[in-house]
Design an enzyme around this catalytic site. Structure first.
Site, mmCIF file in Angstrom:
data_model
loop_
_atom_site.group_PDB
_atom_site.id
_atom_site.type_symbol
_atom_site.label_atom_id
_atom_site.label_comp_id
_atom_site.label_asym_id
_atom_site.label_seq_id
_atom_site.Cartn_x
_atom_site.Cartn_y
_atom_site.Cartn_z
ATOM 1 N N CYS A 140 46.614 50.379 29.782
ATOM 2 C CA CYS A 140 47.846 50.830 30.386
ATOM 3 C C CYS A 140 48.912 51.266 29.359
ATOM 4 O O CYS A 140 48.576 52.385 28.761
ATOM 5 C CB CYS A 140 48.286 49.847 31.376
ATOM 6 S SG CYS A 140 49.679 50.716 32.532
ATOM 7 N N HIS B 233 43.789 48.502 34.736
ATOM 8 C CA HIS B 233 44.182 47.190 34.465
ATOM 9 C C HIS B 233 42.873 46.242 34.894
ATOM 10 O O HIS B 233 42.816 45.602 35.876
ATOM 11 C CB HIS B 233 45.367 46.690 35.318
ATOM 12 C CG HIS B 233 46.599 47.146 34.692
ATOM 13 N ND1 HIS B 233 47.565 46.462 33.849
ATOM 14 C CD2 HIS B 233 47.303 48.115 35.049
ATOM 15 C CE1 HIS B 233 48.660 47.019 33.699
ATOM 16 N NE2 HIS B 233 48.487 48.048 34.219
ATOM 17 N N GLU C 97 42.155 43.569 33.465
ATOM 18 C CA GLU C 97 42.379 42.050 33.298
ATOM 19 C C GLU C 97 42.622 41.325 34.535
ATOM 20 O O GLU C 97 42.467 40.009 34.661
ATOM 21 C CB GLU C 97 43.515 41.944 32.310
ATOM 22 C CG GLU C 97 44.875 41.999 33.040
ATOM 23 C CD GLU C 97 45.449 43.559 33.208
ATOM 24 O OE1 GLU C 97 46.315 43.955 33.817
ATOM 25 O OE2 GLU C 97 44.722 44.499 32.730
#
Length: 271
Positions: A116, A234, A236
């Site tokens: 990001c 993203h 994660e």
């Protein structure tokens, strides 16, 4: 892990945020959890600010660097952009440290993974530019109108970080090779929570993935001596529930372990 090998360490440059008129350096828990659980490395938070940011010390401490997302934007002065709007949040302390750190990582062969805001920093560090308000920009020729890549502010986290759109992996690229088992006809689904985006990629970057409206979603430095990848989404977020995210973090973790092992003296030698 060998007896003479230290546990691999990944440094995460912090964001500077103000809470109750006091400044704090912090990193979102989701990034720490993903690195620990999915890359199987030990995350260490790195304070930013020129007064206590020592790249030489970082390279002796860390085996890899991870750049997070953030609510702040890269200051447009770093890529010749227009002055930011009043409502835009900036973090110049982070910029002053991460941009030279990115270049040093690639030069020295330190594994680097950026998501990001980190993905945008990755591009800017080498001379690339950004759209400051992606949803207001024109789509590239041959693509439909640009869609809004921002997440709904009132939506739950599950909706914000849920699948938003497909990205097409560049045939023959690093990501296409890495995610060949996860991709369906060369495409994967990703989330989307960004207002800025890459305009012109840096000259040393290979575009690895595109959204359906032509937005650049991943960049890779093919001739870097170590892992050097950035993605706009993203991965994660609950990475252990997503096979493509696990593959990304696993590849980064493997590169970090290789870097850690390379630091260790041969068996029988002492430091």
């Amino acid at each position: 892990m060998g007896a003479n090998m230290h546990f691999p360490i990944v440094g995460i440059p912090c964001d500077v945020k103000e809470i109750n008129r006091l400044s704090y350096q912090m990193v979102g828990v989701k990034y720490i959890t993903a690195l620990s659980r999915c890359a199987e490395v030990f995350p260490v938070l790195l304070p930013v600010g020129e007064e206590h940011f020592n790249p030489d010390m970082l390279f002796s401490l860390c085996d890899g660097i991870f750049l997070t997302g953030s609510h702040t934007n890269v200051h447009p002065d770093h890529y010749g952009g227009d002055a930011p709007r009043e409502s835009v949040l900036l973090d110049e302390a982070r910029d002053s440290c991460t941009l030279p750190l990115i270049r040093a990582c690639v030069e020295k062969g330190m594994p680097l993974f950026c998501v990001c805001r980190g993905f945008q920093e990755f591009n800017v560090a080498f001379g690339g530019t950004l759209h400051q308000h992606l949803h207001e920009s024109s789509a590239p020729d041959g693509y439909p109108d640009r869609f809004d890549h921002r997440a709904g502010k009132q939506d739950s986290q599950e909706v914000q970080y849920g699948p938003a759109h497909e990205v097409t992996l560049k045939e023959g690229g690093f990501l296409a090779s890495l995610l060949k088992e996860e991709a369906q006809e060369g495409r994967i689904m990703v989330n989307s929570l960004h207002s800025q985006g890459v305009d012109k990629p840096a000259s040393n970057m290979r575009v690895e993935a595109l959204a359906e409206d032509g937005t650049i979603e991943a960049l890779h430095i093919a001739d870097a001596p170590a892992f050097a990848l950035g993605v706009q989404w993203h991965p994660e977020w609950r990475c252990w529930e997503n096979s493509a995210s696990m593959r990304l973090y696993g590849a980064f973790g493997d590169a970090v372990r290789d870097a850690a092992e390379a630091k260790m003296p041969p068996t029988g030698e002492t430091v």
